[in-house]
Structures are given as C-alpha cells and as structure tokens.
Design a protein around this motif. Structure first.
Motif, short mmCIF file in Angstrom:
data_model
loop_
_atom_site.label_atom_id
_atom_site.label_comp_id
_atom_site.label_asym_id
_atom_site.label_seq_id
_atom_site.Cartn_x
_atom_site.Cartn_y
_atom_site.Cartn_z
N GLY A 74 46.60 60.57 50.08
CA GLY A 74 45.48 59.77 49.69
C GLY A 74 45.32 59.36 48.40
O GLY A 74 44.57 58.79 47.89
N SER A 75 46.40 59.83 47.70
CA SER A 75 46.52 59.82 46.05
C SER A 75 47.03 58.13 45.70
O SER A 75 47.83 57.90 46.68
CB SER A 75 47.19 60.83 45.49
OG SER A 75 46.88 62.01 45.56
N HIS A 76 46.33 57.58 44.97
CA HIS A 76 46.74 56.30 44.68
C HIS A 76 47.98 56.48 43.70
O HIS A 76 47.64 57.12 42.47
CB HIS A 76 45.88 55.58 43.99
CG HIS A 76 44.44 55.28 44.70
ND1 HIS A 76 44.62 54.95 46.07
CD2 HIS A 76 43.34 55.12 44.62
CE1 HIS A 76 43.39 54.74 46.68
NE2 HIS A 76 42.53 54.77 45.80
N VAL A 77 49.05 56.05 43.84
CA VAL A 77 50.29 56.29 43.12
C VAL A 77 51.11 54.91 42.81
O VAL A 77 50.96 53.86 43.57
CB VAL A 77 51.26 57.07 43.79
CG1 VAL A 77 50.64 58.65 43.96
CG2 VAL A 77 51.94 56.85 45.05
N CYS A 78 51.99 55.10 41.97
CA CYS A 78 52.98 53.99 41.88
C CYS A 78 54.50 54.76 41.82
O CYS A 78 54.32 55.83 41.40
CB CYS A 78 52.88 52.92 40.62
SG CYS A 78 52.40 53.82 39.27
N ALA A 79 55.55 54.07 42.10
CA ALA A 79 56.68 54.88 42.25
C ALA A 79 57.95 53.91 41.70
O ALA A 79 57.95 52.59 41.92
CB ALA A 79 57.01 55.00 43.81
N LEU A 80 58.95 54.62 41.43
CA LEU A 80 60.52 53.99 40.80
C LEU A 80 61.15 54.37 42.01
O LEU A 80 61.32 55.56 42.50
CB LEU A 80 60.89 54.65 39.56
CG LEU A 80 62.15 54.23 39.15
CD1 LEU A 80 61.95 52.91 38.68
CD2 LEU A 80 62.68 55.04 38.14
N LEU A 81 61.92 53.33 42.51
CA LEU A 81 62.80 53.37 43.77
C LEU A 81 64.15 52.99 43.77
O LEU A 81 64.27 52.30 42.69
CB LEU A 81 62.07 52.47 44.99
CG LEU A 81 60.54 52.48 45.03
CD1 LEU A 81 60.01 51.37 46.07
CD2 LEU A 81 60.21 53.70 45.77
N SER A 82 64.92 53.49 44.53
CA SER A 82 66.17 52.94 44.70
C SER A 82 66.35 51.75 45.45
O SER A 82 67.36 51.19 45.81
CB SER A 82 67.33 54.17 44.76
OG SER A 82 67.26 55.28 44.00
N GLY A 83 65.38 51.68 46.39
CA GLY A 83 65.36 50.52 47.24
C GLY A 83 64.02 50.86 48.13
O GLY A 83 63.36 51.87 48.16
N GLY A 84 63.68 49.75 48.84
CA GLY A 84 62.65 50.18 49.87
C GLY A 84 61.23 49.62 49.50
O GLY A 84 60.42 49.66 50.66
N GLY A 85 60.95 49.04 48.48
CA GLY A 85 59.67 48.77 48.02
C GLY A 85 59.11 47.54 48.73
O GLY A 85 57.75 47.33 48.92
N TYR A 86 60.03 46.53 49.17
CA TYR A 86 59.46 45.39 49.96
C TYR A 86 59.26 45.95 51.44
O TYR A 86 59.90 45.33 52.25
CB TYR A 86 60.61 44.44 50.03
CG TYR A 86 60.71 43.47 48.82
CD1 TYR A 86 60.55 44.06 47.43
CD2 TYR A 86 61.55 42.45 48.82
CE1 TYR A 86 60.76 43.40 46.41
CE2 TYR A 86 62.03 41.78 47.58
CZ TYR A 86 61.37 42.25 46.45
OH TYR A 86 61.95 41.54 45.14
N ALA A 87 58.54 46.64 51.64
CA ALA A 87 58.14 47.05 53.14
C ALA A 87 56.68 47.70 52.98
O ALA A 87 56.15 47.94 51.96
CB ALA A 87 59.15 48.15 53.26
N GLU A 88 56.19 47.92 54.18
CA GLU A 88 54.82 48.53 54.49
C GLU A 88 54.90 50.00 54.11
O GLU A 88 53.61 50.41 53.78
CB GLU A 88 54.41 48.28 55.94
CG GLU A 88 54.03 46.82 56.19
CD GLU A 88 53.59 46.55 57.57
OE1 GLU A 88 52.31 46.44 57.60
OE2 GLU A 88 54.41 46.59 58.58
#
Length: 323
Positions: free
Chosen positions: A82-96
């Motif tokens: 339920g927490s609103h977050v942002c994330a640093l990714l190695s990939g995968g952000g263009y997805a649901e």
C-alpha cells in the motif's frame, strides 16, 4: 500484464507491448504495481541493441518507476503493501508490475505526485553518486554539466545550487538555455553557436567537477577547462567512445578522469547510493528547493512516441510513461 520489450533491436518501431506473467518478489524484494515509469537514454541504447541488461535482469525496458507496493518478499520489514514508492531498477519499469530489491525503493517525497516521482530515482541517484559521491563537489566549487536541459541536467542544476555550487551548463537551443537559467544555472552556453571551452576560458571559468554525457568528442576540451585538482566524471558516450588524452594536462592540473555507470552495479551498492541520495535530496524536494521537471507523459501504448521525443532531443526534463 502489459510490458514493453524489443524482440529485434532497431528504431522506435522495434518496441512492442506484449503480455508477460506478473513477477513474484524474491526474498528481500518488493512487488510494485507501476503507476508511471521514466524514459532514459539507456532505454534507447537497449532498444538499438547497444546496451544489454545485466546478467539475470529482465529484458523488459525501464530503469525507474513509481507505484504502490503490492506484496513483499521474505525478510522485508521496512516497506509495507500500500505504500507509495519510487524505485531504481535494472530493468522492468515499462510494465504493469515490477519486482525490485527493497534497498532500491524509497517512499515518494512529500509535495509531489506519484506520477512525477517516476522520473526521480535514476536522475537523482545518477547526480548524487557521480557529482557528490565520486566527484566530491563542495560548497563554492564550480560544476559543469553537459546536457543541462535533460532529466539529469535539470536535477544536477538544482541540487548543485542547493549545495552552494556555481553551475555552468551546455544546451542546444535558446529555449533550453532560458529554462536552465530559470532553474538557477549561472552560466549557460549554447554548444550549437559557441565552443564551451573557449567561452569558459574567456570568462576565466574553471570547472572543479564536470558531469559529462558526451564522452570521446569532448574529452580534450573537458580536460582543458578543469581546475587544479578537478574531477571529470564521464557517464555517457553520445559523442563516441574513443579520444586522445594528453596525460601531461592531467599531471599539470593534478586532475582526474573517471567513468562510471549505475545499472550494472551490485544491488548493495545501488542501495547505498539510494540511501545517501534520499537522505540528502528528498528534503530538498519536500521543501520545494528541488522539483521534478516533467516534459510530457505518454500512455504505455505510446512508448514509440515517447522514445522518439527523447531521440529528437526536443524535450526539457523527463519523459514519462503512465499505466
């Protein structure tokens, strides 16, 4: 779930929205329902076949996102569903949905929207790790940023000014120049009309730290404008990978040239960067000193248009995909 992949590298038409299984969070990870994702130059390189994901990373594009935590893996105690977050990714952000190590996740700063925060993690982490952790920019020093109107550039201007630096940037148009001045840049040089090195020398300006996205093409000029004990940090190669370096110039100035990347770092190193960045930059966002600059948002289905905008360099700040 919907996700964007590149079955065959190429132009913007190579991007395809496909159906993929929803990932499961492993131990130490959280599963995020994605609200928005940032579009970065690295994504363009991956689409073109020049920047493969690190071993073990998904082939779905996207190096940063925002959203809500859906579930957490074993051992995660400081982040809750339920927490609103942002994330640093190695990939995968263009997805649901995307699964990411918990150390690369931060709660959204107060005062900005969940969508706006999608473009924060890659830019702020890049700026903090390269300008401050590696470049060691200090109060009263001068920072030169190439590509001042980009997502990284607009973040670098604001954070460096907040920490008391003089900021010089290069841009490609008068519109972008004016925007950078309004953000706080002290000196703005249009590289299409002026030689940045000559302009800085004529103004008796020397850079203590340079954040460079160009690479080979600018190497000699960058070194020529470094101050004594200056630090050149190369994070991109838009101007090529090779150039001749006059070591004598470095010796005379006792200067350093460093090249770094963020995506392929081990998760523990990324977590350390995110932790340090959040401690220093999030308060500046919450009090309005630093603000996310969003050029435009596009639905995931319009990912090709979003990539084209970035490829044309017609944007100022971040381009985001929304889900």
């Amino acid at each position: 779930m919907r996700a964007v992949t590149v079955p065959t590298p190429g132009g913007v038409d190579a991007l395809e929205v496909v159906d993929r299984p929803i990932p499961e969070p492993a131990a130490g990870e959280v599963l995020i329902r994605v609200t928005a994702a940032g579009v970065n130059r690295a994504d363009l390189l991956q689409r073109q076949g020049f920047y493969d994901p690190p071993p073990g990373a998904t082939d779905v594009l996207g190096l940063e996102c925002s959203g809500d935590i859906v579930s957490v893996g074993e051992g995660v105690t400081d982040l809750q569903p339920g927490s609103h977050v942002c994330a640093l990714l190695s990939g995968g952000g263009y997805a649901e949905y995307v699964s990411v190590p918990a150390g690369q996740v931060a709660t959204v700063p107060s005062g900005i929207s969940l969508v706006e925060s999608a473009g924060l993690m890659e830019t702020a982490s890049t700026v903090w790790s390269n300008v401050f952790m590696i470049g060691k920019l200090q109060h009263g020093e001068t920072l030169l940023v190439h590509g001042g109107s980009s997502g990284i550039g607009t973040m670098a201007i604001q954070v460096a000014k907040a920490f008391g630096a003089t900021v010089v940037v290069t841009v490609g148009s008068e519109e972008k120049a004016q925007f950078c001045r309004e953000l706080g840049a002290d000196v703005v040089i249009n590289y299409r009309e002026q030689d940045f090195a000559e302009e800085m020398k004529s103004a008796d300006l020397r850079a203590d730290v340079i954040l460079d996205i160009i690479g080979g093409k600018y190497l000699a000029a960058n070194v020529s404008v470094l101050n004594t004990a200056g630090r050149l940090v190369v994070i991109g190669m838009q101007g090529g990978t090779k150039a001749e370096l006059n070591l004598g110039a470095l010796l005379t100035k006792r200067a350093a040239v460093m090249a770094t990347s963020l995506r392929a770092r081990p998760s523990n190193e990324k977590a350390a960067i995110v932790s340090a960045m959040v401690a220093q930059v999030w308060p500046l966002i919450s009090d309005g000193t630093v603000r996310p600059i969003v050029h435009a948002t596009y639905p995931l289905e319009d990912v090709r248009q979003a990539h084209q905008v970035l490829e044309d360099s017609s944007h100022i700040g971040k381009v985001l995909l929304t889900l």
